[in-house]
Design an enzyme around this catalytic site. Structure first.
Site, PDB file in Angstrom:
ATOM      1  N   TYR A  23       0.835  -1.219   0.000  1.00 42.41           N
ATOM      2  CA  TYR A  23       0.000   0.000   0.000  1.00 42.41           C
ATOM      3  C   TYR A  23       0.863   1.260   0.000  1.00 42.41           C
ATOM      4  CZ  TYR A  23      -4.452  -2.339   0.597  1.00 42.41           C
ATOM      5  OH  TYR A  23      -5.573  -3.083   0.391  1.00 42.41           O
ATOM      6  N   TYR A  51     -14.753  -4.322   3.489  1.00 42.23           N
ATOM      7  CA  TYR A  51     -13.423  -4.748   3.011  1.00 42.23           C
ATOM      8  C   TYR A  51     -13.150  -6.138   3.569  1.00 42.23           C
ATOM      9  CZ  TYR A  51      -8.368  -5.096   2.504  1.00 42.23           C
ATOM     10  OH  TYR A  51      -7.103  -5.530   2.187  1.00 42.23           O
ATOM     11  N   ASP A  85     -17.042 -11.272   9.066  1.00 38.80           N
ATOM     12  CA  ASP A  85     -15.612 -11.028   8.959  1.00 38.80           C
ATOM     13  C   ASP A  85     -15.200 -10.160  10.148  1.00 38.80           C
ATOM     14  OD1 ASP A  85     -13.092 -10.166   8.406  1.00 38.80           O
ATOM     15  OD2 ASP A  85     -13.506  -9.487   6.364  1.00 38.80           O
ATOM     16  N   LYS A 111      -5.495 -11.277  12.688  1.00 37.84           N
ATOM     17  CA  LYS A 111      -4.933 -10.077  13.335  1.00 37.84           C
ATOM     18  C   LYS A 111      -4.754 -10.236  14.860  1.00 37.84           C
ATOM     19  CE  LYS A 111      -6.393  -6.814   9.763  1.00 37.84           C
ATOM     20  NZ  LYS A 111      -5.280  -6.048   9.284  1.00 37.84           N
TER      21      LYS A 111
HETATM   22  C1  LIG Z   1     -12.143  -6.864   7.888  1.00 41.07           C
HETATM   23  C2  LIG Z   1     -10.933  -7.406   7.212  1.00 41.07           C
HETATM   24  N1  LIG Z   1     -11.020  -8.580   6.558  1.00 41.07           N
HETATM   25  C3  LIG Z   1      -9.956  -9.120   5.936  1.00 41.07           C
HETATM   26  C4  LIG Z   1      -8.745  -8.476   5.937  1.00 41.07           C
HETATM   27  C5  LIG Z   1      -7.580  -9.075   5.203  1.00 41.07           C
HETATM   28  O1  LIG Z   1      -6.598  -9.475   6.093  1.00 41.07           O
HETATM   29  P1  LIG Z   1      -5.106  -9.727   5.564  1.00 41.07           P
HETATM   30  O2  LIG Z   1      -4.537  -8.388   5.265  1.00 41.07           O
HETATM   31  O3  LIG Z   1      -4.443 -10.392   6.728  1.00 41.07           O
HETATM   32  O4  LIG Z   1      -5.202 -10.606   4.381  1.00 41.07           O
HETATM   33  C6  LIG Z   1      -8.602  -7.256   6.596  1.00 41.07           C
HETATM   34  C7  LIG Z   1      -7.319  -6.533   6.602  1.00 41.07           C
HETATM   35  O5  LIG Z   1      -7.200  -5.392   6.978  1.00 41.07           O
HETATM   36  C8  LIG Z   1      -9.738  -6.699   7.246  1.00 41.07           C
HETATM   37  O6  LIG Z   1      -9.679  -5.521   7.859  1.00 41.07           O
END
Ligand SMILES: Cc1ncc(COP(=O)(O)O)c(C=O)c1O
Length: 457
Positions: A20, A150, A256, A285
């Site tokens: 990014y 996202y 998610d 995370k």
């Molecule tokens: C809500 C959400 N889902 C999925 C992801 C994707 O995670 P990764 O960057 O570990 O692939 C993120 C990453 O910021 C996220 O905020």
């Protein structure tokens, strides 16, 4: 900064491509060479420290460098580091699965591991899709997602993400999905006001499901906060109103919680703000506090049993990642989750959340308030949306690069920020203290004021 550190920075610019990041900006900037991190502070090679106000891309839930977590990693590393997870198992991954099932929704009884947030979501998407195939409901192949949602950067997850800036160039690669408006009350997609709107933004979902439910496999969403979409906090009652509609149909709900799970919103999981029953829950995370790359996708007995049959029936879930069930990451995750539950950190953190709430009026007293269009807060997340005109809500021209300039200004005030367009935010660990909050708020507001003076006024 010593010679060795300077040399590393030179090599970094020569060999590394950062995520990014416009590397042209990066090349002419002075990136921080991180040497150490402890609690909410990061220390660089030049001898400066910074508050990590974004929990290192939303991972740290306990702060950096937690000794009990480090101990768990060391203990496991002396035994073994990684063995394939097909045809074998290991104690940390098994104990972690038991723990995750015990703290999540009763509908969730099985855990599928992977290694990052995007893969956690891919697992849910593929398992939901194949569930309907295994159940002989072959038409159910489509997914619904929310605008501004996202879910990751793989092709599958991008197909379901609603963050144009990141994804638009790849659009032709995406599979077809349905999207519904986001509950973005500050810029209501229906031009209404909460709560008199009575969740008019859910009407399109109602209509879509009434006509197309036979072809829908699942709806996917980030509950309570659209993170990368701009820290959009859902209004109270939205999840229940959505659930009321979805419940009428035979479709899966994929939550998610990669970014919000494990206490960030003030509840262990954000879905706890509602009565919603998830079929899939995606976690990553904070699962390892950022110590190891790792992820888990939880699902129900109902989903699992649709794959469970004689081999010849062809119902096996042919999906896996090399580091699935990694024992080091599992041991770390188990210690993180145990720390949160055994120390009752979510309960204890409520007082701190109230304290954060009490600080929000500082924005109104600041000279930057002229350009603060919206203030959003839930749990340990605080966001302000900057606008050129508070009446029209018109944003500043992105060519002014206020986002990047404010990030640089933040460094002058010991802050590591990661603005999202015109949204500037705090994403704090649940262990943050009142004193740290005081300092962070004053530095954050000062950064906005200074950056506004220098770059916009
Ligand atoms: C809500 C959400 N889902 C999925 C992801 C994707 O995670 P990764 O960057 O570990 O692939 C993120 C990453 O910021 C996220 O905020």
């Amino acid at each position: 900064m010593n010679k060795k550190s300077k040399n590393i920075l030179e090599k970094d610019k020569q060999y590394v491509w950062h995520p990014y990041t416009q590397m042209k900006d990066y090349e002419s900037s002075f990136p921080l060479l991180i040497k150490k991190a402890k609690g909410i502070k990061i220390f660089d090679a030049a001898g400066k420290w910074y508050y990590d106000i974004i929990s290192s891309w939303w991972c740290n839930i306990l702060g950096h460098n937690i000794s009990v977590v480090n101990k768990a990693l060391k203990k496991q590393i002396h035994l073994f580091e990684h063995v394939l997870f097909a045809g074998t198992t290991n104690e940390p991954a098994t104990r972690l699965a038991e723990k995750l099932v015990s703290i999540t929704h009763p509908n969730l009884t099985k855990v599928f591991y992977s290694d990052n947030g995007s893969t956690a979501v891919e697992v849910a998407l593929k398992a939901s899709y194949q569930y309907w195939q295994n159940k002989n409901k072959k038409k159910k192949q489509k997914f619904i997602s929310l605008d501004y949602g996202y879910h990751g950067d793989t092709i599958g997850t991008m197909s379901l993400s609603g963050v144009e800036k990141f994804n638009s160039i790849f659009k032709k690669l995406f599979f077809k999905t349905y999207s519904i408006p986001s509950p973005y009350c500050y810029r209501c997609p229906m031009n209404k006001k909460y709560p008199s709107c009575k969740f008019a933004c859910l009407k399109p979902l109602d209509t879509l499901l009434a006509t197309k439910h036979k072809e829908i496999a699942a709806i996917i969403m980030e509950p309570m906060i659209h993170g990368a979409g701009g820290m959009i906090v859902f209004p109270k009652g939205y999840l229940d109103a959505l659930y009321k509609i979805v419940q009428k149909y035979d479709i899966h709900i994929i939550l998610d919680e990669v970014a919000v799970g494990f206490g960030r919103t003030g509840k262990m999981f954000a879905y706890e703000y509602s009565d919603l029953k998830p079929d899939f829950l995606c976690l990553s995370k904070a699962l390892t506090n950022g110590t190891m790359p790792f992820a888990a996708t939880l699902t129900s007995e109902e989903v699992y049993s649709a794959f469970y049959d004689d081999y010849e029936k062809g119902k096996t879930f042919y999906h896996g990642h090399t580091f699935t069930g990694n024992p080091l990451a599992s041991a770390v995750a188990l210690s993180v989750v145990n720390t949160i539950t055994k120390k009752k950190l979510i309960k204890k953190s409520q007082k701190i959340i109230h304290y954060i709430d009490s600080k929000l009026n500082l924005f109104e007293q600041s000279s930057a308030f002229k350009i603060i269009g919206d203030i959003r807060h839930l749990g340990f997340v605080v966001a302000v949306e900057i606008v050129k005109n508070k009446k029209t809500k018109k944003p500043f021209d992105s060519k002014l690069r206020f986002e990047f300039k404010t990030f640089l200004e933040g460094l002058n005030h010991n802050l590591i920020m990661r603005p999202i367009g015109n949204v500037f935010y705090l994403y704090l660990p649940i262990t943050v203290t009142k004193k740290e909050i005081d300092n962070i708020f004053s530095k954050f507001i000062l950064t906005l004021e200074k950056s506004y003076e220098k770059n916009l006024s």
